[in-house]
Each structure stands twice: as structure tokens, then as C-alpha cells.
Design an enzyme around this catalytic site. Sequence first.
Site, PDB file in Angstrom:
ATOM      1  N   SER A  21       1.812  -4.041  -7.105  1.00  0.00           N
ATOM      2  CA  SER A  21       2.348  -3.219  -6.035  1.00  0.00           C
ATOM      3  C   SER A  21       3.518  -3.906  -5.338  1.00  0.00           C
ATOM      4  CB  SER A  21       1.243  -2.938  -5.016  1.00  0.00           C
ATOM      5  OG  SER A  21       1.758  -2.278  -3.891  1.00  0.00           O
ATOM      6  N   ASN A  99      -1.818   1.466  -4.065  1.00  0.00           N
ATOM      7  CA  ASN A  99      -2.130   0.365  -3.163  1.00  0.00           C
ATOM      8  C   ASN A  99      -2.202   0.915  -1.741  1.00  0.00           C
ATOM      9  OD1 ASN A  99      -1.035  -1.886  -1.200  1.00  0.00           O
ATOM     10  ND2 ASN A  99      -1.824  -2.988  -2.980  1.00  0.00           N
ATOM     11  N   CYS A 130      -3.365  -7.029   5.453  1.00  0.00           N
ATOM     12  CA  CYS A 130      -2.643  -6.423   6.564  1.00  0.00           C
ATOM     13  C   CYS A 130      -3.177  -6.936   7.900  1.00  0.00           C
ATOM     14  CB  CYS A 130      -2.802  -4.910   6.528  1.00  0.00           C
ATOM     15  SG  CYS A 130      -2.165  -4.186   5.024  1.00  0.00           S
TER      16      CYS A 130
END
Length: 302
Positions: A21, A99, A130
Amino acid sequence: MACLETRIGNLCLKNPVMTASGTFGYGIEYQDFIRLEDLGGIIVKGTTLRPREGNDYPRMAETPSGMLNCVGLQNKGVDYFCSEIYPKIRDIGTHMIVNVSGSSPEDYAECAARIDALERIPAIELNISCPNVRDGGMAFGVTCEGASSVVRAVRKAYHKTLIVKLSPNVTDIVSIARAVEDEGADAVSLINTLMGTAIDIERRRRMLSIGTGGLSGPCVKPVALRMVWQVAHAVGIPVVGLGGISSAEDAIEFLMAGASAVEIGTANFLDPAVSVKVVRGIDAWLDAHGIASVRDIIAAAE
């Protein structure tokens, strides 16, 4: 020709090579260079519940044997993906995997639920690197509790193959891999980028707009290989290996370390056809060594 088929959860891949990704767009950007159908799978760029502008420029910097990036998950959101991108990629003859990123477990789960409704998307890869906005910016994937909270929420909302992408910026990646396995992950992929920085000595300032970024490329391969080895020998679910792979020999190392499949990332920027070359190289190596199936070399290294 050797049999190149391998399995990730319920997915049967025609070969063990996928694209990572953030390095391959939505796949269609590479159609002029390769036959997308020749790949085991394509993991499209990070998708979030709402549109994201990403970070300010500059957000890439070259480093010895690698690169730093702080793009910041720029994308137009999951609704745009569903309405505008999905119709263009749904009939590509390989596994198209999305993703998924977010800033809270609820965001992740809602984004995953919308993708769950797309018939021709058989899997998602969950990016738990994240920042958790509720926790002051600490990435979900750096603690067992944070990683578990995201996977638990997504598993309730998502019913297809769930791959969880692990962060290497931790002291014990095995514990986190086991935590997401316990919450229902079908597979794990590793590693995501390592945190790094670079300094412009003439301007006396760091080269990226936010100061730090994710390090990728050949320089991270030994770290990635070590972590894949550790995780593959500690969990009962398949492992997807990535980090610095740029040749068939690199990919074979990851397979022998215990990965059932691999992803190619930064190397795509240097050679848009590298992924197909790696597929062919693995096939040629297996034939040259009289090995009938790629599965026979998975976790074969002592």
C-alpha cells in the site's frame, strides 16, 4: 513451472507476490508497465473514513539505500473509493485488497464496514500504525491494548479476510502479533515503516515538513526479516513479509523466514515492473532447485 499458489486466510493467491500500500496507487496507474493479473494481489493506497489532505510538503526525502516519507495518508475517503475507484478495479484478475486507516476504533470499523459491502474486494489490510487521537497521537500499533481495540472493533464489522499490518516501532512485536491474532486477525503483515529523520545541513533544518517520517527501502530489510522470523514462529496465522524487497532472492529469504506471501513497496518507484520480475524469479529459482511448490520453502530456513 513450479506451483506458486499460496494462502492467506481464505484467500488463495496465484503466487506469493503482492504490492505494498502507498507504493502502487490503485493498481491502474501501473497498467502500462505490467499485466496486473500476473500478481498474487494488489494492496491499494490507504483509505480512511473521511478525506485527508495529508501533510504539507516536503514530505519525501532520499536516504542511503532508502527513503523517508510523511505523506500522511492523503486520500479522498472511503465513499469516493466505493463510488469512483471500485468500479475501475473490480474486474482486475487478481485479489484487490484495501488498506484501511483511521483515528479511532469506530472510524476503522465504519470504513471497514463500507468496504465489506463491495463484492469484489476479498480482504482488507488494517494499518494500525495510525495515531490514536484519543491517546495524544500514540500509534495504535505500539501497544497490545491499542492494537487489540482496533482489531476487535473491525472484526465485528468486517466479515472477510482481515490482514493486520504491524508497526516495527515497538520493543516486542511478537506480543502485538499475538494480541491481534487473539482478536480475530486472519493474517499479519510486517513491517510497516521505521521512524526516522533527515537533516539539511546547509539550511540547518529537518528535511520533512513534520520533522519525522517512515523509513523504507533496502536499508530496512534485515530488521524486517528478523521480525518476520520472530512472528512467523510465534503465531498460528499466516504472515505476509515486507520491507526492502527488491529481487526474487529477497522475497525467497522472507518466505524461508516463515512468510506465506510478500509485498513489494519502495522498489516499485525504481522499477514499475519489479513485482512481475520477482514472480518470475521465484519460479525460476524453484525450477532450478527442483522444488515443486513455493509452499515447500515457507519457513524452510533453520
